[in-house]
Design an enzyme around this catalytic site. Structure first.
Site, short mmCIF file in Angstrom:
data_model
loop_
_atom_site.label_atom_id
_atom_site.label_comp_id
_atom_site.label_asym_id
_atom_site.label_seq_id
_atom_site.Cartn_x
_atom_site.Cartn_y
_atom_site.Cartn_z
N TYR A 80 0.80 -1.22 0.00
CA TYR A 80 0.00 0.00 0.00
C TYR A 80 0.83 1.27 0.00
CZ TYR A 80 -4.04 -2.96 0.62
OH TYR A 80 -5.00 -3.92 0.42
N GLU A 166 -6.44 -30.95 6.26
CA GLU A 166 -6.42 -30.07 5.08
C GLU A 166 -7.50 -29.00 5.13
OE1 GLU A 166 -7.25 -30.20 0.24
OE2 GLU A 166 -7.02 -32.09 1.33
N ASP A 219 -7.50 -34.80 1.40
CA ASP A 219 -8.32 -35.42 0.38
C ASP A 219 -7.45 -36.34 -0.47
OD1 ASP A 219 -10.61 -34.08 1.15
OD2 ASP A 219 -10.38 -32.48 -0.34
#
Length: 338
Positions: A80, A166, A219
């Site tokens: 910024y 996860e 997964d």
């Protein structure tokens, strides 16, 4: 510290010296974008290949790196300070990593801290840098991973293992099932997908402190395998800090591709591979550490042959609480991880 400032000043001085001699300044940065440039040595990754910023076409990258170097004297919120120059936060992140790699100084030593997205729960308490005492007793809510992991102290735990989850949804489900206390005291952590730097630092700090087993629950898909590998082996972009961020002893508890056949998961509950899945898996299979892990290699081959994937939630097709009541207890008691 004085060492950090000296390293930064040396870079700027070399640039000014080159300009004073009417020569194009050069910044030499290790190549962090290709696994082929990385040498895998047991528990760490190193970056022998380098890239240099010196040509006119690389002037933008060169100028951004030099500008960012000077901003370290000012404050942390670099993007910024000049949004038009940097363009996006991701560009700033890459520049900071390049600088950290070039200076051989961890980005946290440059006072570049980011907000954590990870959560931790279970049998763990510690004191933050400002003296705040934190108790991660497992409940319906978890504690955010601290932004300054290096600053925490007085870590206390009676946990027997650490479970990295996860997805936040699975993490919350295990919290609701009081998994942290039902089987045996444990610590649970989630990075909500690909872990941020602070989550990885916390996992490593817990390993260094308690030396207890660490398991991952992901997964059964290329994305989940990728995330497991980030915790265990490191990422290509942060490989120069792998020795601070990874825990090579981490075990992949599940969901393993071989589990899908062993548990007789209905094929209708599985998800066909996309082209992106195939590309991701093929990329993982080519990485240097896979060849050294024959069991991991075999699991990847099973997934590649089936061209099917599954989320952890597929276990609910067996029963609503199968994950916490059957799958995890059996795995932890009888083995079956890699």
């Amino acid at each position: 510290s004085s060492e950090v400032l000296e390293a930064i000043e040396n870079v700027i001085l070399n640039v000014l010296t080159s300009l004073g001699k009417q020569k194009a300044p050069v910044l030499t940065v290790a190549n962090r974008s290709d696994w082929r440039n990385i040498e895998f040595k047991l528990v760490s990754l190193s970056l022998p290949s380098v890239k240099c910023f010196s040509s006119l076409s690389q002037a933008y990258s060169f100028f951004c790196i030099v500008s960012t170097n000077t901003l370290f004297y000012l404050h942390r919120d670099i993007y910024y300070t000049d949004t038009l120059l940097f363009g996006s936060q991701s560009i700033v992140d890459n520049i900071i990593n390049d600088i950290s790699c070039m200076l051989k100084i961890p980005r946290r030593s440059l006072h570049i801290l980011s907000t954590s997205k990870g959560s931790v729960a279970g049998n763990l308490s510690y004191t933050e840098e400002d003296g705040t005492k934190v108790n991660c007793t497992c409940s319906a809510t978890a504690v955010s991973v601290p932004s300054n992991v290096e600053g925490i102290k007085n870590l206390i735990s009676h946990a027997k293992f650490i479970l990295i989850v996860e997805k936040d949804a699975t993490f919350q489900r295990l919290l609701d099932d009081d998994f942290c206390n039902k089987l045996t005291p444990c610590i649970m952590i989630t990075g909500r997908g690909v872990p941020d730097l602070n989550t990885r630092l916390l996992v490593r700090k817990l390993w260094d402190t308690f030396q207890i087993p660490i398991f991952t629950l992901m997964d059964a898909d290329p994305h989940g395998i990728e995330i497991m590998c980030v915790y265990k082996y490191g990422s290509v972009s942060m490989s120069f800090e792998a020795h601070h961020l990874t825990v090579p002893s981490i075990k992949w508890l599940g969901l393993l591709p071989s589990d899908l056949k062993r548990l007789n998961i209905c094929k209708d509950a599985l998800i066909p591979f996309t082209k992106q899945d195939q590309k991701k898996l093929a990329s993982i299979q080519k990485r240097p550490y896979v060849a050294r892990q024959p069991v991991l290699k075999r699991e990847l081959e099973i997934m590649a042959a089936s061209k099917m994937k599954a989320e952890i939630q597929v276990l609910t097709s067996l029963s609503s609480d199968y994950l916490s009541r059957v799958y995890l207890p059996n795995k932890l008691q009888f083995g079956g991880w890699i």
